[in-house]
Design a protein around this motif. Structure first.
Motif, short mmCIF file in Angstrom:
data_model
loop_
_atom_site.label_atom_id
_atom_site.label_comp_id
_atom_site.label_asym_id
_atom_site.label_seq_id
_atom_site.Cartn_x
_atom_site.Cartn_y
_atom_site.Cartn_z
N VAL A 109 -0.11 11.32 8.89
CA VAL A 109 0.86 10.51 8.30
C VAL A 109 0.78 9.02 9.01
CG1 VAL A 109 3.30 9.88 7.80
CG2 VAL A 109 2.49 12.20 7.75
N ALA A 110 0.83 8.01 8.05
CA ALA A 110 1.02 6.65 8.67
C ALA A 110 -0.42 6.17 9.08
CB ALA A 110 1.87 6.59 9.71
N GLU A 111 -1.46 6.61 8.66
CA GLU A 111 -2.90 6.23 8.84
C GLU A 111 -3.27 5.33 7.61
OE1 GLU A 111 -4.67 9.60 11.76
OE2 GLU A 111 -4.99 9.89 9.79
N PRO A 112 -4.22 4.38 8.08
CA PRO A 112 -4.71 3.31 6.95
C PRO A 112 -6.14 4.04 6.44
CG PRO A 112 -5.28 2.67 9.14
CD PRO A 112 -4.65 3.92 9.37
N ILE A 113 -6.06 3.84 4.99
CA ILE A 113 -7.26 3.98 4.34
C ILE A 113 -7.62 2.57 3.58
CG2 ILE A 113 -8.32 4.98 2.36
CD1 ILE A 113 -6.83 7.51 2.76
N ARG A 114 -8.74 1.90 4.10
CA ARG A 114 -9.09 0.57 3.42
C ARG A 114 -9.88 0.42 2.34
NH1 ARG A 114 -7.85 0.25 8.91
NH2 ARG A 114 -6.34 -1.24 9.42
N MET B 80 -4.26 4.45 -4.99
CA MET B 80 -4.79 5.64 -4.11
C MET B 80 -4.55 7.00 -4.58
SD MET B 80 -6.95 4.76 -1.32
CE MET B 80 -7.32 3.11 -0.78
N THR B 81 -5.27 8.06 -4.71
CA THR B 81 -4.76 9.25 -4.86
C THR B 81 -5.59 10.14 -3.84
OG1 THR B 81 -4.11 8.83 -7.18
CG2 THR B 81 -4.32 11.16 -6.67
N ILE B 82 -4.74 11.10 -3.24
CA ILE B 82 -5.49 12.10 -2.34
C ILE B 82 -5.50 13.48 -2.93
CG2 ILE B 82 -5.62 12.90 0.07
CD1 ILE B 82 -4.76 10.42 1.05
N LEU C 201 -2.20 15.76 -3.43
CA LEU C 201 -1.18 15.77 -2.44
C LEU C 201 -0.52 14.51 -2.23
CD1 LEU C 201 -4.13 17.03 -0.03
CD2 LEU C 201 -2.11 18.49 -1.18
N GLU C 202 -0.90 13.22 -2.63
CA GLU C 202 -0.09 12.02 -2.51
C GLU C 202 -1.00 10.93 -3.48
OE1 GLU C 202 -0.58 9.45 1.20
OE2 GLU C 202 -0.90 11.28 1.97
N THR C 203 0.01 10.04 -3.67
CA THR C 203 -0.61 8.88 -4.68
C THR C 203 0.35 7.59 -4.02
OG1 THR C 203 -1.40 8.25 -6.85
CG2 THR C 203 0.64 9.48 -6.65
N GLY C 204 -0.09 6.67 -4.33
CA GLY C 204 0.46 5.33 -4.26
C GLY C 204 -0.42 4.02 -4.19
N ALA C 205 0.46 2.96 -4.28
CA ALA C 205 -0.40 1.57 -4.28
C ALA C 205 -0.85 1.27 -2.95
CB ALA C 205 0.84 0.62 -4.67
N THR D 211 -1.50 3.29 3.13
CA THR D 211 -1.04 4.01 4.41
C THR D 211 -0.60 5.45 3.91
OG1 THR D 211 -0.21 1.90 5.25
CG2 THR D 211 0.53 3.96 6.46
N THR D 212 -1.08 6.27 4.69
CA THR D 212 -0.93 7.80 4.18
C THR D 212 0.50 8.35 4.46
OG1 THR D 212 -1.88 8.47 6.40
CG2 THR D 212 -3.40 8.43 4.40
#
Length: 93
Positions: free
Chosen positions: A15-20, A34-36, A44-48, A61-62
Motif C-alpha cells: 500500500v502507498a507505493e508509487p506507480i509512475r 490506473m487499474t490493477i 484489485l484496485e482502480t483510481g486516478a 499511489t497504490t
C-alpha cells in the motif's frame, strides 16, 4: 494520447507505493487512470493518477496490498482534451 512508459520500479505490491507513467499527446492530456488486475482478471484496485509538475509524468499511489509473489497487470488509460483514450498494459510478475 500515448502511454510512453509505465515505471514499476517503486512498486513491490504494498500500500502507498508509487506507480509512475509518462504520457504524451499533441494536445493536452486531461486524465490518467490506473487499474490493477489479478491474473484471473479480477480488478484489485482502480483510481486516478496525479499529474506531476513536468506535465508528462503522472503518479498513482497504490491502495491495496498484494499477496507475496502475486502476479498482476497494470493498465493505464490516458485521456486527452478532445476525449481520445489510449491504454497500455504491463505485467508485474
Amino acid at each position: 494520447p500515448t502511454v510512453d512508459e509505465i515505471d514499476l520500479s517503486g512498486y513491490t505490491g504494498k500500500v502507498a507505493e508509487p506507480i509512475r507513467v509518462r504520457v504524451s499527446d499533441d494536445l493536452v492530456v486531461s486524465a490518467v487512470a490506473m487499474t490493477i488486475t489479478a491474473a484471473g482478471g479480477a480488478v484489485l484496485e482502480t483510481g486516478a493518477a496525479v499529474k506531476g509538475p513536468d506535465g508528462l509524468t503522472w503518479t498513482y499511489t497504490t491502495t491495496t496490498a498484494l499477496a507475496e509473489g502475486q502476479a498482476v497487470a497494470i493498465s493505464v488509460s490516458a485521456t486527452d482534451k478532445p476525449g481520445n483514450i489510449s491504454t497500455k498494459t504491463q505485467a508485474r510478475p
